[in-house]
Design a protein around this motif. Structure first.
Motif, short mmCIF file in Angstrom:
data_model
loop_
_atom_site.label_atom_id
_atom_site.label_comp_id
_atom_site.label_asym_id
_atom_site.label_seq_id
_atom_site.Cartn_x
_atom_site.Cartn_y
_atom_site.Cartn_z
N ARG A 104 5.57 0.33 -16.63
CA ARG A 104 6.47 1.44 -17.30
C ARG A 104 7.25 1.14 -15.95
O ARG A 104 6.21 2.23 -14.85
N LEU A 105 8.17 0.85 -16.80
CA LEU A 105 9.09 1.32 -14.95
C LEU A 105 10.38 1.82 -15.20
O LEU A 105 10.35 2.36 -17.03
N ILE A 106 11.17 3.14 -14.51
CA ILE A 106 11.86 4.37 -15.37
C ILE A 106 13.45 3.83 -14.35
O ILE A 106 13.19 2.90 -13.88
N THR A 118 12.41 1.13 -11.17
CA THR A 118 10.84 1.46 -10.25
C THR A 118 10.32 1.89 -11.44
O THR A 118 10.21 2.83 -11.84
N PRO A 119 8.74 1.89 -10.38
CA PRO A 119 7.42 2.55 -11.19
C PRO A 119 7.50 4.04 -11.81
O PRO A 119 8.09 4.55 -10.81
N MET A 120 7.42 4.47 -12.77
CA MET A 120 6.91 5.59 -12.83
C MET A 120 5.88 5.98 -12.31
O MET A 120 6.26 7.38 -12.38
N ILE A 121 4.37 6.15 -11.94
CA ILE A 121 3.56 6.06 -11.08
C ILE A 121 3.55 5.60 -10.24
O ILE A 121 3.55 4.38 -10.14
N ASN A 122 4.26 6.54 -8.48
CA ASN A 122 3.81 5.81 -7.48
C ASN A 122 2.36 5.15 -7.02
O ASN A 122 2.10 4.69 -5.75
N LEU A 123 1.91 4.72 -7.66
CA LEU A 123 0.57 3.58 -7.92
C LEU A 123 0.71 2.19 -7.55
O LEU A 123 -0.04 0.95 -7.61
N LYS A 124 1.66 1.55 -7.72
CA LYS A 124 2.14 0.47 -8.38
C LYS A 124 3.52 0.61 -7.15
O LYS A 124 4.27 1.10 -7.34
N THR A 125 4.23 -1.15 -6.73
CA THR A 125 4.78 -1.61 -6.14
C THR A 125 5.76 -1.75 -7.32
O THR A 125 7.06 -2.73 -6.34
N ASP A 126 5.91 -2.88 -8.64
CA ASP A 126 6.75 -3.04 -9.16
C ASP A 126 8.01 -2.98 -9.08
O ASP A 126 7.96 -1.58 -9.56
N GLU A 127 8.93 -3.50 -8.88
CA GLU A 127 10.37 -3.07 -8.66
C GLU A 127 11.03 -4.29 -9.78
O GLU A 127 11.41 -5.10 -8.52
N ILE A 128 12.67 -3.53 -9.94
CA ILE A 128 12.94 -4.75 -10.47
C ILE A 128 14.07 -4.31 -10.01
O ILE A 128 14.93 -3.35 -10.65
N ALA A 129 16.06 -5.09 -9.98
CA ALA A 129 17.29 -4.20 -9.20
C ALA A 129 17.92 -5.76 -9.09
O ALA A 129 18.10 -6.72 -9.15
N VAL A 130 19.04 -5.05 -10.58
CA VAL A 130 20.31 -6.57 -10.60
C VAL A 130 21.61 -5.44 -9.78
O VAL A 130 21.61 -4.42 -10.71
N LEU A 131 21.91 -5.84 -8.86
CA LEU A 131 22.88 -5.25 -8.18
C LEU A 131 24.67 -5.88 -8.03
O LEU A 131 24.31 -6.96 -7.42
N LYS A 132 25.35 -5.88 -9.08
CA LYS A 132 26.90 -6.36 -8.83
C LYS A 132 27.69 -5.90 -8.09
O LYS A 132 27.91 -4.59 -8.06
N ILE A 150 9.11 0.22 1.00
CA ILE A 150 8.04 0.26 -0.08
C ILE A 150 6.75 -0.09 0.83
O ILE A 150 5.57 0.28 0.56
N GLN A 151 6.73 -0.95 1.24
CA GLN A 151 6.56 -1.49 2.18
C GLN A 151 4.99 -0.62 3.15
O GLN A 151 3.80 -0.83 3.21
N LYS A 152 5.50 0.03 3.77
CA LYS A 152 5.23 1.03 4.63
C LYS A 152 4.52 1.86 3.54
O LYS A 152 3.28 2.73 4.05
N THR A 153 5.29 2.39 2.45
CA THR A 153 4.48 3.51 1.66
C THR A 153 3.03 3.00 1.38
O THR A 153 1.86 4.23 1.85
N PHE A 154 2.58 1.62 1.35
CA PHE A 154 1.33 1.40 0.97
C PHE A 154 1.02 0.37 1.39
O PHE A 154 -0.65 0.18 1.38
N GLU A 155 1.20 0.39 3.23
CA GLU A 155 0.29 -0.60 4.02
C GLU A 155 -1.42 0.21 4.56
O GLU A 155 -1.54 -0.68 4.38
N HIS A 156 -1.14 1.75 4.40
CA HIS A 156 -2.39 1.41 4.29
C HIS A 156 -3.11 2.95 3.14
O HIS A 156 -4.26 3.03 3.44
N TYR A 157 -2.43 2.77 1.96
CA TYR A 157 -2.51 3.60 1.36
C TYR A 157 -3.25 2.26 0.08
O TYR A 157 -4.83 2.34 -0.52
N LEU A 158 -2.73 1.10 -0.85
CA LEU A 158 -3.76 0.40 -1.31
C LEU A 158 -2.79 -0.82 -0.60
O LEU A 158 -2.16 -1.34 -0.95
N SER A 197 7.65 -7.94 -7.79
CA SER A 197 6.55 -8.00 -9.21
C SER A 197 4.98 -9.25 -8.49
O SER A 197 4.43 -10.13 -7.80
N ASP A 198 3.39 -8.30 -9.36
CA ASP A 198 2.63 -9.47 -9.29
C ASP A 198 2.62 -10.36 -9.74
O ASP A 198 2.05 -11.72 -9.96
#
Length: 168
Positions: free
Chosen positions: A55-57, A82-96, A117-125, A149-150
């Protein structure tokens, strides 16, 4: 004396011919103009129908400035999920981007977001850290796609993004 004028004249003519060829071919080379009928929001919504994701918000306003290190005023439109819960790194952005001259600035900001994002999860998951390291950054015209995205090793999201554009 006439003998050494001839090689100089030939050299000058050759230099002029070569420089004229290279500059005219560079001037004639232009990137094809790309257009799309979809908004950034429509693109992200459609792309997410093609893959399974958590689930992304939506991310808006000051959160864009804080998390993406960029001023939303540089963007004509955007859709960031971005992810609703900070347990996943999945994120999508389209910027014009409003102005093509700002593309390098926006790309640098997106790359910084990927590093954050990488720093957040480096030692976490560790599995999510690996996922974050495999992000995609694609630029088409004034549009930028950023995906973590996975499901993206399959290339479905990038292919969908590319399919939204046609050459003028």
């Amino acid at each position: 004396m006439k003998k050494w004028h001839f090689p100089i004249v030939i050299a000058v003519i050759l230099a002029i011919a070569l420089s004229a060829c290279s500059s005219s071919s560079d001037k004639g080379r232009t990137e094809p103009q790309l257009e799309t009928t979809k908004t950034a929001q429509e693109m992200t919504t459609d792309m997410l129908t093609k893959v399974e994701s958590p689930r992304l918000i939506p991310l808006e306003g000051d959160m864009v400035k804080d998390m993406y290190h960029l001023d939303p005023a540089l963007l004509d439109q955007y859709s960031i999920l971005t992810p609703m819960i900070n347990l996943k790194t999945d994120e999508i952005a389209v910027l014009k981007v409003k102005d093509a001259k700002d593309l390098p600035t926006i790309e640098a900001a997106v790359k910084q977001r990927a590093v954050d994002i990488q720093k957040t999860f480096e030692h976490y998951l560790p599995d999510q850290y690996e996922n974050a390291k495999n992000y995609k950054l694609v630029t088409k015209g004034n549009y930028i796609l950023f995906v973590i995205s996975d499901a993206e090793p399959s290339g479905k999201l990038e292919a969908a993004f590319n399919s939204y554009f046609t050459a003028k």
